[in-house]
Scaffold this motif. Structure first.
Motif, PDB file in Angstrom:
ATOM      1  N   VAL A  14       0.875  -1.165   0.000  1.00  0.00           N
ATOM      2  CA  VAL A  14       0.000   0.000   0.000  1.00  0.00           C
ATOM      3  C   VAL A  14       0.913   1.215   0.000  1.00  0.00           C
ATOM      4  O   VAL A  14       1.792   1.347   0.854  1.00  0.00           O
ATOM      5  CB  VAL A  14      -0.926   0.019   1.233  1.00  0.00           C
ATOM      6  CG1 VAL A  14      -1.766   1.291   1.252  1.00  0.00           C
ATOM      7  CG2 VAL A  14      -1.818  -1.215   1.255  1.00  0.00           C
ATOM      8  N   THR A  15       0.707   2.056  -0.983  1.00  0.00           N
ATOM      9  CA  THR A  15       1.528   3.260  -1.106  1.00  0.00           C
ATOM     10  C   THR A  15       0.621   4.477  -1.258  1.00  0.00           C
ATOM     11  O   THR A  15      -0.560   4.350  -1.576  1.00  0.00           O
ATOM     12  CB  THR A  15       2.473   3.181  -2.327  1.00  0.00           C
ATOM     13  OG1 THR A  15       1.690   2.996  -3.504  1.00  0.00           O
ATOM     14  CG2 THR A  15       3.465   2.037  -2.186  1.00  0.00           C
ATOM     15  N   SER A  16       1.218   5.627  -1.037  1.00  0.00           N
ATOM     16  CA  SER A  16       0.491   6.876  -1.210  1.00  0.00           C
ATOM     17  C   SER A  16       0.886   7.464  -2.560  1.00  0.00           C
ATOM     18  O   SER A  16       2.079   7.619  -2.864  1.00  0.00           O
ATOM     19  CB  SER A  16       0.834   7.848  -0.081  1.00  0.00           C
ATOM     20  OG  SER A  16       0.133   9.054  -0.258  1.00  0.00           O
ATOM     21  N   PHE A  17      -0.113   7.780  -3.367  1.00  0.00           N
ATOM     22  CA  PHE A  17       0.131   8.376  -4.678  1.00  0.00           C
ATOM     23  C   PHE A  17      -0.801   9.573  -4.834  1.00  0.00           C
ATOM     24  O   PHE A  17      -2.016   9.417  -4.808  1.00  0.00           O
ATOM     25  CB  PHE A  17      -0.108   7.345  -5.790  1.00  0.00           C
ATOM     26  CG  PHE A  17       0.095   7.898  -7.175  1.00  0.00           C
ATOM     27  CD1 PHE A  17       1.372   8.173  -7.656  1.00  0.00           C
ATOM     28  CD2 PHE A  17      -0.994   8.162  -7.991  1.00  0.00           C
ATOM     29  CE1 PHE A  17       1.562   8.682  -8.926  1.00  0.00           C
ATOM     30  CE2 PHE A  17      -0.817   8.675  -9.265  1.00  0.00           C
ATOM     31  CZ  PHE A  17       0.469   8.942  -9.746  1.00  0.00           C
ATOM     32  N   GLN A  22      -3.028   3.593  -2.610  1.00  0.00           N
ATOM     33  CA  GLN A  22      -3.247   2.637  -3.694  1.00  0.00           C
ATOM     34  C   GLN A  22      -2.572   1.322  -3.329  1.00  0.00           C
ATOM     35  O   GLN A  22      -1.620   1.297  -2.550  1.00  0.00           O
ATOM     36  CB  GLN A  22      -2.723   3.160  -5.022  1.00  0.00           C
ATOM     37  CG  GLN A  22      -1.219   3.269  -5.121  1.00  0.00           C
ATOM     38  CD  GLN A  22      -0.778   3.763  -6.501  1.00  0.00           C
ATOM     39  OE1 GLN A  22      -1.543   4.404  -7.205  1.00  0.00           O
ATOM     40  NE2 GLN A  22       0.446   3.448  -6.862  1.00  0.00           N
ATOM     41  N   LEU A  23      -3.082   0.251  -3.884  1.00  0.00           N
ATOM     42  CA  LEU A  23      -2.545  -1.085  -3.647  1.00  0.00           C
ATOM     43  C   LEU A  23      -1.802  -1.537  -4.891  1.00  0.00           C
ATOM     44  O   LEU A  23      -2.391  -1.601  -5.969  1.00  0.00           O
ATOM     45  CB  LEU A  23      -3.678  -2.076  -3.319  1.00  0.00           C
ATOM     46  CG  LEU A  23      -3.292  -3.533  -3.131  1.00  0.00           C
ATOM     47  CD1 LEU A  23      -2.382  -3.697  -1.921  1.00  0.00           C
ATOM     48  CD2 LEU A  23      -4.542  -4.397  -2.971  1.00  0.00           C
ATOM     49  N   ASN A  24      -0.552  -1.843  -4.722  1.00  0.00           N
ATOM     50  CA  ASN A  24       0.248  -2.409  -5.806  1.00  0.00           C
ATOM     51  C   ASN A  24       0.323  -3.910  -5.574  1.00  0.00           C
ATOM     52  O   ASN A  24       1.015  -4.375  -4.666  1.00  0.00           O
ATOM     53  CB  ASN A  24       1.654  -1.804  -5.835  1.00  0.00           C
ATOM     54  CG  ASN A  24       1.619  -0.330  -6.168  1.00  0.00           C
ATOM     55  OD1 ASN A  24       0.834   0.091  -7.016  1.00  0.00           O
ATOM     56  ND2 ASN A  24       2.447   0.457  -5.516  1.00  0.00           N
ATOM     57  N   VAL A  25      -0.424  -4.675  -6.351  1.00  0.00           N
ATOM     58  CA  VAL A  25      -0.531  -6.122  -6.167  1.00  0.00           C
ATOM     59  C   VAL A  25       0.676  -6.806  -6.800  1.00  0.00           C
ATOM     60  O   VAL A  25       1.012  -6.552  -7.955  1.00  0.00           O
ATOM     61  CB  VAL A  25      -1.843  -6.657  -6.792  1.00  0.00           C
ATOM     62  CG1 VAL A  25      -1.904  -8.169  -6.687  1.00  0.00           C
ATOM     63  CG2 VAL A  25      -3.043  -6.008  -6.122  1.00  0.00           C
ATOM     64  N   LYS A  26       1.287  -7.692  -6.020  1.00  0.00           N
ATOM     65  CA  LYS A  26       2.437  -8.443  -6.518  1.00  0.00           C
ATOM     66  C   LYS A  26       2.068  -9.887  -6.847  1.00  0.00           C
ATOM     67  O   LYS A  26       2.622 -10.482  -7.754  1.00  0.00           O
ATOM     68  CB  LYS A  26       3.569  -8.423  -5.482  1.00  0.00           C
ATOM     69  CG  LYS A  26       4.128  -7.041  -5.260  1.00  0.00           C
ATOM     70  CD  LYS A  26       5.237  -7.068  -4.238  1.00  0.00           C
ATOM     71  CE  LYS A  26       5.807  -5.662  -4.084  1.00  0.00           C
ATOM     72  NZ  LYS A  26       6.907  -5.617  -3.164  1.00  0.00           N
TER      73      LYS A  26
END
Length: 166
Positions: A14-17, A22-26
């Protein structure tokens, strides 16, 4: 590939943009039965579910009426029933709409009846406690299991009181 209501394991960050999270799914993996604990995905009672069940069944052990005791034991001491009862909710959303909710609500009602039996010793304790334990038994068929936790056809057409009476 997964369907609605499948249990999914997601690895990501989970990052701040631009001021929004937002969730960056790996990685995404569909979980199979036994690979997950449903309580990680569902609303669960804040109370210890096995402890609440032990407390409820303690009342059965104290019953003196052999017929009521046998009736209660035939349900609450059955392993399959116990598993279903402990996992089920008491409602879709209004009260106790979480895993263990049916147990928690039933235990609260039973505790209240025990309190009244101590205040009024002339009450038939075994009958009152047995009725408290069974009063919402129809919810096991009125509501579907989690994760759906929605009204079944029987639940919509008959309701938990009629189902429980049957």
């Amino acid at each position: 590939d997964f369907e609605s209501l499948d249990y999914i394991y997601v690895v990501g960050d989970v990052t701040s943009f631009q001021g929004s999270l937002q969730l960056n799914v790996k990685r995404v993996k569909k979980m199979r039965e036994g690979e997950y604990d449903p309580s990680d995905y569902l609303p669960v009672s804040e109370n210890d579910i096995p402890q609440m069940y032990r407390e409820l069944t303690t009342y059965i052990g104290q019953m003196k009426n052999p017929y009521l005791k046998k009736l209660a034991e035939s349900f609450f001491m059955d392993a399959d029933f116990a598993k279903r009862f402990q996992f089920h909710s008491a409602a879709k959303s209004v009260h106790h709409g979480f895993v263990g909710g049916l147990l928690e609500h039933t235990l609260h009602v039973t505790n209240i009846c025990e309190f009244f039996c101590k205040l009024y010793p002339m009450l038939n304790r075994d009958l009152l406690l047995c009725a408290a334990m069974f009063h919402d038994i129809g919810k096991l068929s009125e509501l579907s299991r989690f994760p759906t936790n929605d009204y079944t056809d029987d639940g919509q057409l008959l309701g938990h009181i009629m189902i429980g009476a049957m």
